[in-house]
Design an enzyme around this catalytic site. Structure first.
Site, mmCIF file in Angstrom:
data_model
loop_
_atom_site.group_PDB
_atom_site.id
_atom_site.type_symbol
_atom_site.label_atom_id
_atom_site.label_comp_id
_atom_site.label_asym_id
_atom_site.label_seq_id
_atom_site.Cartn_x
_atom_site.Cartn_y
_atom_site.Cartn_z
ATOM 1 N N GLY A 25 -26.613 14.655 21.464
ATOM 2 C CA GLY A 25 -27.095 13.292 21.259
ATOM 3 C C GLY A 25 -27.397 13.374 19.712
ATOM 4 O O GLY A 25 -27.603 12.175 18.848
ATOM 5 N N GLY A 78 0.904 -1.237 0.033
ATOM 6 C CA GLY A 78 -0.114 0.132 -0.192
ATOM 7 C C GLY A 78 0.974 1.420 0.087
ATOM 8 O O GLY A 78 1.126 1.882 -1.052
ATOM 9 N N GLU A 90 -3.582 14.293 -6.598
ATOM 10 C CA GLU A 90 -4.642 13.570 -5.865
ATOM 11 C C GLU A 90 -4.743 14.069 -4.611
ATOM 12 O O GLU A 90 -5.573 14.311 -3.748
ATOM 13 C CB GLU A 90 -4.144 12.096 -5.999
ATOM 14 C CG GLU A 90 -5.115 11.466 -4.990
ATOM 15 C CD GLU A 90 -4.643 9.949 -5.252
ATOM 16 O OE1 GLU A 90 -5.203 9.088 -4.426
ATOM 17 O OE2 GLU A 90 -3.739 9.348 -6.065
ATOM 18 N N GLY A 93 -2.182 7.872 0.460
ATOM 19 C CA GLY A 93 -0.738 8.101 1.068
ATOM 20 C C GLY A 93 -1.170 8.644 2.510
ATOM 21 O O GLY A 93 -1.859 9.693 2.878
HETATM 22 C C1 LIG Z 1 -11.997 3.509 1.118
HETATM 23 C C2 LIG Z 1 -10.528 3.633 0.304
HETATM 24 C C3 LIG Z 1 -10.613 3.721 -1.001
HETATM 25 C C4 LIG Z 1 -9.062 3.696 -1.727
HETATM 26 N N1 LIG Z 1 -9.289 3.855 -3.104
HETATM 27 C C5 LIG Z 1 -7.974 3.383 -3.737
HETATM 28 C C6 LIG Z 1 -7.912 3.461 -5.090
HETATM 29 O O1 LIG Z 1 -8.908 3.900 -5.787
HETATM 30 N N2 LIG Z 1 -6.768 3.101 -5.688
HETATM 31 C C7 LIG Z 1 -5.903 2.684 -4.896
HETATM 32 O O2 LIG Z 1 -4.734 2.631 -5.715
HETATM 33 N N3 LIG Z 1 -5.687 2.788 -3.716
HETATM 34 C C8 LIG Z 1 -6.698 3.219 -3.141
HETATM 35 N N4 LIG Z 1 -6.934 3.163 -1.542
HETATM 36 C C9 LIG Z 1 -5.614 2.440 -0.974
HETATM 37 C C10 LIG Z 1 -5.068 3.658 -0.172
HETATM 38 O O3 LIG Z 1 -4.245 4.632 -0.776
HETATM 39 C C11 LIG Z 1 -4.160 2.796 1.002
HETATM 40 O O4 LIG Z 1 -4.949 2.198 1.920
HETATM 41 C C12 LIG Z 1 -2.972 3.772 1.659
HETATM 42 O O5 LIG Z 1 -1.961 4.259 0.837
HETATM 43 C C13 LIG Z 1 -2.119 2.962 2.615
HETATM 44 O O6 LIG Z 1 -1.729 1.675 2.375
HETATM 45 P P1 LIG Z 1 -2.087 0.311 3.135
HETATM 46 O O7 LIG Z 1 -3.594 0.219 3.513
HETATM 47 O O8 LIG Z 1 -1.634 -0.736 2.398
HETATM 48 O O9 LIG Z 1 -1.422 0.576 4.506
HETATM 49 P P2 LIG Z 1 0.137 0.215 5.160
HETATM 50 O O10 LIG Z 1 1.123 0.604 4.008
HETATM 51 O O11 LIG Z 1 0.024 -1.296 5.162
HETATM 52 O O12 LIG Z 1 0.023 0.953 6.368
HETATM 53 C C14 LIG Z 1 -0.117 0.649 7.553
HETATM 54 C C15 LIG Z 1 0.281 1.927 8.776
HETATM 55 O O13 LIG Z 1 1.837 1.733 8.580
HETATM 56 C C16 LIG Z 1 2.116 2.891 8.331
HETATM 57 N N5 LIG Z 1 3.452 3.223 7.723
HETATM 58 C C17 LIG Z 1 3.718 2.461 6.460
HETATM 59 N N6 LIG Z 1 4.934 2.449 6.023
HETATM 60 C C18 LIG Z 1 5.464 3.539 6.866
HETATM 61 C C19 LIG Z 1 6.748 4.114 6.806
HETATM 62 N N7 LIG Z 1 7.730 4.080 6.145
HETATM 63 N N8 LIG Z 1 6.756 4.954 7.969
HETATM 64 C C20 LIG Z 1 5.889 5.231 8.909
HETATM 65 N N9 LIG Z 1 4.643 4.652 8.974
HETATM 66 C C21 LIG Z 1 4.227 3.805 7.966
HETATM 67 C C22 LIG Z 1 1.006 3.700 7.383
HETATM 68 O O14 LIG Z 1 1.131 4.982 7.609
HETATM 69 C C23 LIG Z 1 -0.187 2.895 8.255
HETATM 70 O O15 LIG Z 1 -0.573 3.853 9.496
HETATM 71 C C24 LIG Z 1 -8.130 3.293 -0.868
HETATM 72 C C25 LIG Z 1 -8.197 3.212 0.532
HETATM 73 C C26 LIG Z 1 -9.117 2.937 1.082
HETATM 74 C C27 LIG Z 1 -9.386 2.695 2.597
#
Ligand SMILES: Cc1cc2nc3c(=O)[nH]c(=O)nc-3n(C[C@H](O)[C@H](O)[C@H](O)COP(=O)(O)OP(=O)(O)OC[C@H]3O[C@@H](n4cnc5c(N)ncnc54)[C@H](O)[C@@H]3O)c2cc1C
Length: 389
Positions: free
Chosen positions: A341, A133, A243, A365
């Site tokens: 409420g 992600g 974005e 992000g």
């Molecule tokens: C409703 C929804 C719609 C979305 N729509 C799209 C879309 O249309 N297209 C698309 O491609 N994506 C989409 N996303 C994905 C979204 O961009 C990702 O969820 C986001 O980038 C975070 O990735 P992850 O969920 O894998 O979290 P992870 O990368 O697993 O992160 C988990 C935690 O670790 C922290 N973390 C990770 N790396 C580090 C670091 N180096 N330093 C400090 N902290 C860190 C993060 O901040 C987070 O708190 C969507 C997500 C949601 C929930």
């Protein structure tokens, strides 16, 4: 309204958009929030009104208008109070379509961008993966060239418009050994054999169809490659500026909507023989929240102005999203408290706003990643440059 950025034409556009949303969208929002699906007719109506073409070239049916029309589009979408509905619309118009417009060939634009502008085709952008992600370069999906085709395998998750879209803009590795230099962008028709999608249940953005998508030996023509092979990572990073600014603008608009609603409510709700807007504790809290919203709004307009002039605003857009989404969470939380409420009840707008706002510091992000980018740019003097195309 700030006349430094908005002309009379902008105001007329805002008015006609508000009228349209009130008539065509608001009556359906509660249903779409419950079903998790936006009816197809509304996409076509947005297309007929030209809303999807605001930022795109006339050659492909767009209106080629300045970025402040997009700002208005985003702000007004937030005010129908369905983060999910708004996300469906802007993810199509500014995530999927930006890649088509910037990197797609003339043929790709004719085939996908033009019907996206008319609302006949819906798009989604597939970057995030179950195992990658925040770490975009860690993605595992692959695209292997075989003659005049690419064969795509892998999976994506959390994709907005992931179930109902007609095409998918997909990032996959053409040279996995090259890390972030081995990612390329493709456009894939939904009905290509091997593409499947599963809808995900979630806290907010309930009118939006967020999906997990699998690609099982999906064979597409080599001409569906967008831009240059291996340039996918810089393309994605480049478009993150827009974005992230979009998510910043959405956040200030959401907060503005919450404050307007709360202000009205506080002027009517009585306690201890007076309206609650007379209590200093609430007045000062309101003033603080309003000031934070206004700071973000002005900052976001100034970044939009610079982006509109063609400046590369990676740092500024990152700051916009980081600060505005935090502000929005705090404003919505505070406004819910003003309603007591009633704020907790689904019949009032704050409950949904609170759920929807919470995605701000995560999607596109996370705040942690944004802080990392700002730290790299400010402390390490790292420079991000636009991709060639
Ligand atoms: C409703 C929804 C719609 C979305 N729509 C799209 C879309 O249309 N297209 C698309 O491609 N994506 C989409 N996303 C994905 C979204 O961009 C990702 O969820 C986001 O980038 C975070 O990735 P992850 O969920 O894998 O979290 P992870 O990368 O697993 O992160 C988990 C935690 O670790 C922290 N973390 C990770 N790396 C580090 C670091 N180096 N330093 C400090 N902290 C860190 C993060 O901040 C987070 O708190 C969507 C997500 C949601 C929930």
């Amino acid at each position: 309204m700030n006349s430094m950025y908005f002309t009379e034409e902008h105001q007329l556009f805002r008015q006609s958009l508000q009228d349209f949303l009130k008539k065509e969208v608001v009556p359906h929002i509660n249903k779409w929030e419950q079903t998790g699906t936006v009816d197809r007719f509304i996409w076509e109506k947005f297309g007929e009104m030209g809303f999807f073409g605001i930022a795109y070239p006339e050659e492909y049916g767009g209106l080629n208008l300045d970025l402040f029309y997009t700002v208005i589009f985003l702000e007004e979408l937030q005010k129908v109070n369905s983060g999910g509905f708004a996300a469906n619309m802007w993810a199509h118009a500014y995530l999927a379509m930006t890649h088509l417009n910037k990197e797609g060939s003339h043929e790709i634009k004719q085939k996908y961008l033009t019907p996206s502008i008319t609302g006949e085709k819906i798009g989604c952008l597939c970057v995030t993966e179950p195992f990658g992600g925040s770490d975009v370069a860690g993605m595992r999906s692959t695209a292997v060239k075989q003659g005049d085709s690419y064969v795509i395998n892998g999976s994506k998750t959390f994709i907005t418009n992931g179930v109902y879209s007609d095409y998918l803009v997909v990032a996959a590795k053409t040279s996995p050994e090259l890390g972030n230099k081995g990612i390329s962008m493709f456009v894939i028709d939904r009905d290509t054999p091997g593409v499947s999608a599963t809808k995900l249940d979630k806290l907010g953005w309930r009118a939006s169809d967020t999906a997990e998508i699998a690609f099982d030996n999906v064979t597409i023509p080599a001409s569906n490659l967008m831009g240059e092979e291996g340039k996918g990572f810089p393309y994605i990073m480049q478009h993150f500026a827009l974005e992230r600014l979009i998510m910043g603008i959405n956040a200030h608009a959401r907060a503005d909507f919450a404050l307007e609603y709360a202000q009205q409510y506080m002027s009517e709700r009585m306690a201890f023989g007076k309206t609650i807007n007379k209590f200093q504790a609430l007045r000062h809290k309101f003033a603080d929240l309003y000031a934070d919203m206004e700071m973000c709004r002005e900052y976001n307009y100034s970044v939009a102005n610079r982006l509109n002039k063609g400046e590369y605003v990676v740092k500024e857009a990152t700051i916009s999203k980081l600060r505005s989404t935090k502000m929005s969470d705090e404003v919505v939380y505070g406004c819910l408290q003003f309603l007591g409420g009633y704020g907790y009840m689904e019949d009032y707008p704050m409950a949904r706003l609170l759920r929807d706002s919470r995605l701000g510091p995560i999607g596109g992000g996370t705040s942690e990643i944004l802080r990392e980018i700002i730290a790299k740019m400010v402390i390490d003097k790292k420079e991000y440059k636009p991709a060639a195309k």
